[in-house]
Design a protein around this motif. Structure first.
Motif, PDB file in Angstrom:
ATOM      1  N   GLN A   1     105.827  24.741  -6.722  1.00 22.88           N
ATOM      2  CA  GLN A   1     105.712  24.679  -5.135  1.00 22.88           C
ATOM      3  C   GLN A   1     106.100  26.085  -4.455  1.00 22.88           C
ATOM      4  O   GLN A   1     107.096  26.615  -4.441  1.00 22.88           O
ATOM      5  CB  GLN A   1     106.370  23.779  -4.498  1.00 22.88           C
ATOM      6  CG  GLN A   1     106.016  23.133  -3.193  1.00 22.88           C
ATOM      7  CD  GLN A   1     104.647  22.568  -3.199  1.00 22.88           C
ATOM      8  OE1 GLN A   1     104.405  21.774  -4.110  1.00 22.88           O
ATOM      9  NE2 GLN A   1     103.644  22.735  -2.247  1.00 22.88           N
TER      10      GLN A   1
ATOM     11  N   ARG B   1     100.218  20.559   2.635  1.00 26.04           N
ATOM     12  CA  ARG B   1      99.430  20.268   3.857  1.00 26.04           C
ATOM     13  C   ARG B   1      98.753  18.854   3.682  1.00 26.04           C
ATOM     14  O   ARG B   1      98.225  18.996   2.472  1.00 26.04           O
ATOM     15  CB  ARG B   1      98.918  21.388   4.413  1.00 26.04           C
ATOM     16  CG  ARG B   1      99.652  22.500   4.718  1.00 26.04           C
ATOM     17  CD  ARG B   1      98.748  23.611   5.091  1.00 26.04           C
ATOM     18  NE  ARG B   1      99.762  24.947   5.588  1.00 26.04           N
ATOM     19  CZ  ARG B   1     100.674  25.267   4.644  1.00 26.04           C
ATOM     20  NH1 ARG B   1     100.798  25.356   3.465  1.00 26.04           N
ATOM     21  NH2 ARG B   1     101.374  26.429   5.217  1.00 26.04           N
TER      22      ARG B   1
ATOM     23  N   LYS C   1     104.663  25.098   1.676  1.00 23.89           N
ATOM     24  CA  LYS C   1     104.697  23.693   2.063  1.00 23.89           C
ATOM     25  C   LYS C   1     103.401  23.011   1.848  1.00 23.89           C
ATOM     26  O   LYS C   1     102.230  23.483   2.041  1.00 23.89           O
ATOM     27  CB  LYS C   1     105.288  23.644   3.513  1.00 23.89           C
ATOM     28  CG  LYS C   1     105.274  22.290   3.901  1.00 23.89           C
ATOM     29  CD  LYS C   1     105.481  22.106   5.615  1.00 23.89           C
ATOM     30  CE  LYS C   1     105.466  21.183   6.235  1.00 23.89           C
ATOM     31  NZ  LYS C   1     105.595  20.930   7.783  1.00 23.89           N
TER      32      LYS C   1
END
Length: 79
Positions: free
Chosen positions: A42, A47, A45
Protein backbone atom coordinates in the motif's frame (compact mmCIF):
# COMPACT_ATOMS: atom_id res chain seq x y z
CA UNK A 1 11.96 17.79 -12.73
CA UNK A 2 11.24 19.67 -9.53
CA UNK A 3 7.78 19.00 -8.15
CA UNK A 4 7.35 22.53 -6.80
CA UNK A 5 3.82 23.81 -7.11
CA UNK A 6 2.15 20.40 -6.86
CA UNK A 7 -0.14 19.53 -3.98
CA UNK A 8 0.70 16.64 -1.66
CA UNK A 9 -1.89 14.45 -3.41
CA UNK A 10 -0.57 15.33 -6.88
CA UNK A 11 2.98 14.47 -5.79
CA UNK A 12 1.71 11.15 -4.38
CA UNK A 13 -0.03 10.27 -7.65
CA UNK A 14 2.96 11.32 -9.77
CA UNK A 15 5.34 9.25 -7.64
CA UNK A 16 2.86 6.34 -7.73
CA UNK A 17 2.92 6.44 -11.59
CA UNK A 18 6.68 6.14 -11.61
CA UNK A 19 6.78 3.26 -9.11
CA UNK A 20 3.91 1.40 -10.77
CA UNK A 21 5.49 1.74 -14.21
CA UNK A 22 8.86 0.56 -12.90
CA UNK A 23 7.25 -2.50 -11.26
CA UNK A 24 4.77 -3.43 -14.01
CA UNK A 25 6.03 -1.96 -17.27
CA UNK A 26 2.74 -0.14 -17.87
CA UNK A 27 0.89 2.75 -16.30
CA UNK A 28 -1.97 2.17 -13.83
CA UNK A 29 -5.66 2.48 -14.54
CA UNK A 30 -7.71 5.02 -12.59
CA UNK A 31 -9.12 2.17 -10.45
CA UNK A 32 -5.60 0.97 -9.67
CA UNK A 33 -4.64 4.48 -8.64
CA UNK A 34 -7.66 4.46 -6.31
CA UNK A 35 -6.38 1.23 -4.73
CA UNK A 36 -2.92 2.74 -4.26
CA UNK A 37 -1.02 -0.57 -4.26
CA UNK A 38 2.05 -1.74 -6.16
CA UNK A 39 3.01 -5.40 -5.89
CA UNK A 40 0.79 -5.80 -2.82
CA UNK A 41 2.33 -2.88 -0.96
CA UNK A 42 0.00 0.00 0.00
CA UNK A 43 1.70 3.21 -1.20
CA UNK A 44 -1.21 5.64 -1.02
CA UNK A 45 -4.41 5.90 0.95
CA UNK A 46 -7.12 3.84 -0.75
CA UNK A 47 -9.98 5.86 -2.26
CA UNK A 48 -13.50 4.63 -2.88
CA UNK A 49 -14.31 6.94 -5.79
CA UNK A 50 -12.53 7.96 -8.96
CA UNK A 51 -13.55 11.63 -9.19
CA UNK A 52 -10.66 12.99 -7.09
CA UNK A 53 -8.19 10.87 -9.08
CA UNK A 54 -9.61 12.19 -12.37
CA UNK A 55 -9.37 15.74 -11.05
CA UNK A 56 -5.72 15.31 -10.03
CA UNK A 57 -4.83 13.59 -13.32
CA UNK A 58 -6.25 16.46 -15.34
CA UNK A 59 -4.48 18.97 -13.11
CA UNK A 60 -1.17 17.15 -13.61
CA UNK A 61 -1.79 17.17 -17.35
CA UNK A 62 -2.64 20.88 -17.46
CA UNK A 63 0.58 21.63 -15.56
CA UNK A 64 2.64 19.62 -18.06
CA UNK A 65 3.67 16.70 -15.81
CA UNK A 66 1.78 13.96 -17.69
CA UNK A 67 0.01 13.39 -21.01
CA UNK A 68 -3.34 11.59 -21.17
CA UNK A 69 -4.59 10.06 -24.42
CA UNK A 70 -8.39 10.42 -24.35
CA UNK A 71 -10.52 7.34 -24.87
CA UNK A 72 -7.71 4.85 -24.25
CA UNK A 73 -7.11 2.70 -21.18
CA UNK A 74 -3.78 3.19 -19.34
CA UNK A 75 -2.85 5.91 -21.80
CA UNK A 76 -0.88 8.10 -19.41
CA UNK A 77 2.68 9.17 -20.17
CA UNK A 78 5.03 10.94 -17.78
CA UNK A 79 6.64 13.95 -19.46
Amino acid sequence: MDKAGLTKRQKEIYDYFRLYHKANGSFPSVREICQGRVEGQQLMKERSGTSSVHYNLHTLESRGWIKIEPGQARAITIL
